[in-house]
Write a protein that holds these residues in place. Sequence first.
Motif, short mmCIF file in Angstrom:
data_model
loop_
_atom_site.label_atom_id
_atom_site.label_comp_id
_atom_site.label_asym_id
_atom_site.label_seq_id
_atom_site.Cartn_x
_atom_site.Cartn_y
_atom_site.Cartn_z
N THR A 13 -16.79 22.87 24.45
CA THR A 13 -17.03 21.99 23.81
C THR A 13 -17.90 21.45 23.94
OG1 THR A 13 -14.89 21.98 22.71
CG2 THR A 13 -15.77 20.53 21.70
N GLY A 51 -20.66 18.84 21.36
CA GLY A 51 -20.07 18.23 20.06
C GLY A 51 -21.98 17.25 19.60
N LEU A 74 -19.24 20.23 16.05
CA LEU A 74 -18.41 20.65 17.68
C LEU A 74 -19.15 21.77 17.35
CD1 LEU A 74 -15.57 18.76 17.63
CD2 LEU A 74 -17.08 18.01 18.48
#
Length: 319
Positions: free
Chosen positions: A147, A149, A281
């Motif tokens: 992930t 961000g 994200l």
Amino acid sequence: MSDSRKRYLLIVNGKSSSNPELREAVQSARDRGFTITVRATWEGGDAAEFAEKAFSEGFTHVIACGGDGTVNEVVNGLMRVAHDQRAALGIVPLGSANDFATSVGLPLAPGAALEAALELRAHPIDVVRLTAESGDEQAISYYVNMTTGGFGAEVTSSTPKMLKRMLGGGAYSLMGALKAWRHKSYRGTLHWQEREESASLLLLALGNGRQSGGGQVLAPRAKLDDGRLDVLLVKDFSSVWELPTLVGELQDFPSEGRYVHYFTAPKLTVTTRPDDEPWPLTLDGEPRRHERFTVEVVPLALGVLLPEECALLSANDRH
Ligand SMILES: Nc1ncnc2c1ncn2[C@@H]1O[C@H](COP(=O)(O)OP(=O)(O)OP(=O)(O)O)[C@@H](O)[C@H]1O
């Protein structure tokens, strides 16, 4: 060699269902005695649903045929069932980025990838659970790769392909140009283990795997089965004169650099204040926005068909 106990379900992203190389490879494997059922998706959500039902329908292996988004959906479907009812996951990369497949060393050509999936052994790997909170609502999703961000997520989800390609090579040598192009950082408080840090970040990467965004290596020391996330924080800078230091730190990924922090943790929470913007994200290629979220490793949750020599497996750790 085919093994009659193994039953394969191929979940193919519908937009690639007519891929001639994949069709040929399936036919060839069936001719050699492999038991293969193929299902194509019509829309988002189908891949997860097929994967969720796979074990109860008698499949031992689910092969995700698509891009990182398809792999992610299949992972989410498999995580909806109990650990001992999760079919092993294989991948035939048919997307534009294919970051997970590339970084674990799987073949990228559809025929070779299917052949590999039929021969490789399943290795248990960690899966990361992301819990997003908004008011009283909680939304859970899972990922196997990464992930990103903040600025990084915006780059991976909205930057034109050309720029992505440039970023893939020299990575952050382009940071300055990009920064001038779109100056933006995200404020938030990060909590992990006993630590708490409020920061204005250009980029946050939470890696189980190593790369995202079509070749950006943001977690170069990540292992898939170590029970930990590799966390990269890139703090904002105020003047272009600070850029050489930042770029230099992005070559080395220091644990506590002036701008770059790289560490591991089993769990991390990000919160924003009401006047802060929610964080953009990108979760295994899929864009979203959250004000408060927690990522936590679910250790060795999924068997994945990987090359024995995969550098992201702890068994191949040379240190
Ligand atoms: N039949 C279909 N036609 C078009 N899109 C589909 C179909 N079935 C599913 N999808 C969508 O495709 C998305 C996943 O795409 P996938 O990741 O496989 O390819 P990609 O975006 O080209 O790859 P990458 O993420 O590697 O760039 C899902 O979010 C889903 O909504």
